[in-house]
Design a protein around this motif. Sequence first.
Motif, PDB file in Angstrom:
ATOM      1  N   LYS A 211       0.767  -1.397   0.027  1.00  0.00           N
ATOM      2  CA  LYS A 211      -0.158  -0.250  -0.033  1.00  0.00           C
ATOM      3  C   LYS A 211       1.009   0.903  -0.283  1.00  0.00           C
ATOM      4  O   LYS A 211       0.537   2.363  -0.687  1.00  0.00           O
ATOM      5  CB  LYS A 211      -1.004   0.262   1.021  1.00  0.00           C
ATOM      6  CG  LYS A 211      -1.751  -0.955   1.147  1.00  0.00           C
ATOM      7  CD  LYS A 211      -2.665  -1.019   2.487  1.00  0.00           C
ATOM      8  CE  LYS A 211      -3.950  -2.373   1.574  1.00  0.00           C
ATOM      9  NZ  LYS A 211      -3.871  -3.301   2.688  1.00  0.00           N
ATOM     10  N   GLN A 248      -7.187   3.911   5.300  1.00  0.00           N
ATOM     11  CA  GLN A 248      -5.808   3.346   6.784  1.00  0.00           C
ATOM     12  C   GLN A 248      -6.326   2.969   7.950  1.00  0.00           C
ATOM     13  O   GLN A 248      -6.116   4.085   8.396  1.00  0.00           O
ATOM     14  CB  GLN A 248      -4.680   3.753   5.576  1.00  0.00           C
ATOM     15  CG  GLN A 248      -4.450   3.192   4.327  1.00  0.00           C
ATOM     16  CD  GLN A 248      -2.561   3.471   4.253  1.00  0.00           C
ATOM     17  OE1 GLN A 248      -2.331   3.595   4.823  1.00  0.00           O
ATOM     18  NE2 GLN A 248      -2.024   3.329   2.915  1.00  0.00           N
ATOM     19  N   LYS A 254       1.344   6.127   8.127  1.00  0.00           N
ATOM     20  CA  LYS A 254      -0.020   6.784   7.126  1.00  0.00           C
ATOM     21  C   LYS A 254       0.068   8.194   8.033  1.00  0.00           C
ATOM     22  O   LYS A 254      -0.519   9.240   6.972  1.00  0.00           O
ATOM     23  CB  LYS A 254      -1.179   6.512   8.254  1.00  0.00           C
ATOM     24  CG  LYS A 254      -2.435   7.051   8.062  1.00  0.00           C
ATOM     25  CD  LYS A 254      -3.956   6.553   8.318  1.00  0.00           C
ATOM     26  CE  LYS A 254      -5.023   7.485   8.250  1.00  0.00           C
ATOM     27  NZ  LYS A 254      -6.212   6.652   8.570  1.00  0.00           N
TER      28      LYS A 254
END
Length: 954
Positions: A211, A248, A254
């Motif tokens: 990701k 997420q 993040k």
Amino acid sequence: MLMTKTTKIFGANSVKVQRQKQPGRSSPSLQNAPSRWEKIRLAQFLRLPLYFLIALLCILGSPVLAKVPGSSNSSSQLPINSLMSLTLAVDPASLLQQGKVLYNGGNFAKAVEVLQQAVQAYKQQGKTLRLAATLSNLSLAYQQLGAWSQAQQAITESLNMLKGQDGNQNLQIFAQSLDIQGRLQLTMGKAEAALATWQQTEKIYKEVDNKSGVLRSLINQAQAWRTQGFYPRSVKTLDQVSQTLKSQPDSIEKTVSLRSFGDALLVLGDLEKSRQALEQSLKIARNLQSSADIGASLFSLGNNARKQQDKAKAIAYYQQTVEISPSPLTKVQAQLNHLGLLIEDQQWAEIQTLLPLIESQLDQLPLSRASIYAQVNFAQSIEKVNSAELQASNKNYLPQLPTPIRLRSRQANSPLPTPHSPLPTPHSQLPTPHSPLPTPHSALLLASAIQQSQSLGDKRAEAYALKSLGGLYEKTGQWSEAQDLTRKGLALAQSSNAPEISYILEWQLGRLLSAQKDISGAIAAYDGAVETLQSLRKDLVVNKDIVNQDVQFNFRDSVEPIYRQSVELLLKSQEGKPDEKILEKVRQRIEALQLAELDDFFREACLQGQRIALDQVVDQDNPTAAILYPIILPDQLQVIVKIPKQPLQNYTTQISHTEVEKLLVELRKNLVNPTATKAVQTQAHQVYNWLLKPIESQLQKSGVDTLVFVLDGALRNLPMAALYDGKQYLVEKYAIALSVGLQLLDPKPLVQQQLKALTAGLTQPPPGFSNFAPLLAIKSEFEGISKAGVSTTSLIDKDFKKKNLESEISAASFNIVHLATHGQFSSRLEDTFILDFDGEINVKDFDTLFRSQGKTIVELLVLSACQTATGDSRATLGLAGAAVRAGARSTIASLWQIDDESTAMFVSAFYRELKTGKISKAEAVHRAQLQLLKHPNYKAPSFWSAYVLIGNWL
């Protein structure tokens, strides 16, 4: 501004490697050069915008090194001074790890040496996958050094080894190597190839369910789209990133991604979205109790606040960063940004307090490109303080730099001038209030920076330091030393493909040659600077430094003077004899300046597509129009004139820029006052004498009835219609139009077209905009348009919303859009807007609002109740931007808000004249203005002169 984030170093377990102070490093042997001053982190406030743009484009921070399978982060880290004795017997994983430490520390040349040894070791061991990953990292290090052929060779070899490899890990390494190839392609100007490469990496990362890799690929794609000029596509891609991040779970990754996203939005000018992303990043970092990420997010929020000109909030964020962040690097960056704001406001006491605090942090940073830039920037900050103090005390003295000593330069072993002893040491010269550090101290720091960059093998850093030291010698009038340094720096910058440094060195060389009366050489140097700027046009627009309001003042400091000084030199080269080729070059250069200014306003290249030269229009299609190009220079006002079927000519008024500006500002203030007619006539007569008196007889003899002005500087704030010859206003003799450049977009007249208008307006401002008055005469204004015989569709009050406006324009073929609503033009993109029922429609949205699939669909845009921002000397930049962004062939707008009833009268008269189909748009405006002028209630210039026609006057 360069954003500092956690740099990911990939090893077997993807752990972060802390930068460590490197033992055993000796200072360059420079007399009195203290080692403390060799270790200074990047000073963010410095005004070298284009370099920082290039840095900003790597949105996720430093380029990510490829992960090497089987490498170990627990390998012993060898000291820097023992690297040269390494042999292939050493575990290549150790070499790789050491290379990463060097790379992350900015020591790219040493990183190349170590990675080359790792490559040889892996080749001997026959470990193809590890070799390929190491080669890609080697390419990345070569890229940082500007060694493009070696970088290309390394990445090509890496990719060739990886092609056809199967397996999840192999694909990951392949994608990482492709990512590095994409960076190389973009740097070399191959944006389309880079985009295709990053689209391929996105596909691979999705396949292996990485990701973070997908996010990195998308942000890189946004960068490639923007570089090609596809701003909306870039924003759309970043919005996709935003949606992905929302889904997420909270993690360090993040918070870093959100911070990177916020920094990217800051670059693109979306301040509110940027702030939201950064605040979300900060919230997650606090929840995770990650002090490093808390500090980094606070730092970025400080940059956002600075962009919004909220200095108090920015300083508060920077101070919090210093308190919380465990990173000496981030602390120094925050302190330097804080210092930059204090220097802007000349807060001498606070500067004195902050300088030693910064000094106490500088020793924590190892020798690297970053520390070299910091050393250069810190030296320049000292000079800023020094120069400001000299101006404040009305002193003109600058100390002569001491006789140079000989330092070896990389170029043909030629000597490098630097000041010699006796010089003050930094510790003994910390400033007291009104006592800045002296110029020789700055020169000492810069000379040290040059030697350090040579020891790193970093040509870019050396070019940057040479530029700055040359600038010091220029300031003290030591021309030969300054010229020698500048030429050396330019050679290095050009060989390193660093145009963002080259253009400033070319400019500096031009100034030096001009000071030595070498006019032809100076012109050639300025030509080179302008050509380099043109090549950087798309990069120039996303600016550059902190990308804030400093962007536009930075444009004025670092770009605009190049064009104006170049023009001054070109005109001087005529030697009293008009030269049409030189005059043509002069006005093309001024046009290039104005286009660059618009690009800078929108942070993207705006004027594209097929355009027709104004000279061609007046010589062939409209031989009764003349074009005037006033140019404001430091000591003169220059006017170039194009009369149909005649060569260019020019005339000059010897007057200072300051005097011109003062009169124009006073005239602009009086124009909005209906009772100040006498003052207006007196001042407008003076401007008339500057711009038109020398040519008035020729205009009359040539049968000219329309004047087209390509205005410069503060002249853009004035309506030319109000100029006064002592008996008549200019509008009583000519139709008048404005152009934003030397070309028109497909200049076709509106005659013989069925006029179909979409009218939209607000009688009451939306909630939250109580500073705007009601527009109660809008209905009568729209009725006047209908009575003139124009077919209309109206959106009033609650029906006037952006979505409805866009829907109507897309659905029907309107050739006129008439908006009777409040609006404001400003030199700030964020403050240039019109109002609809829901609030603001920003000018940046005009391109999608008034165009369909990229094509112009509006012939004429009328903005009948707008005004320029109060106190903004360059507010008409927003007006020009609105005209360009809408894509309309012509735009009519008001420079200030006018009486409601007189507006309705003007609008009705304009459309009646236009509907006849026998006159130009400029003539229709002309006649409507004359009707107001002749009305007993509206004869003051404040009523009729505010309306201007921009673009196609036919």
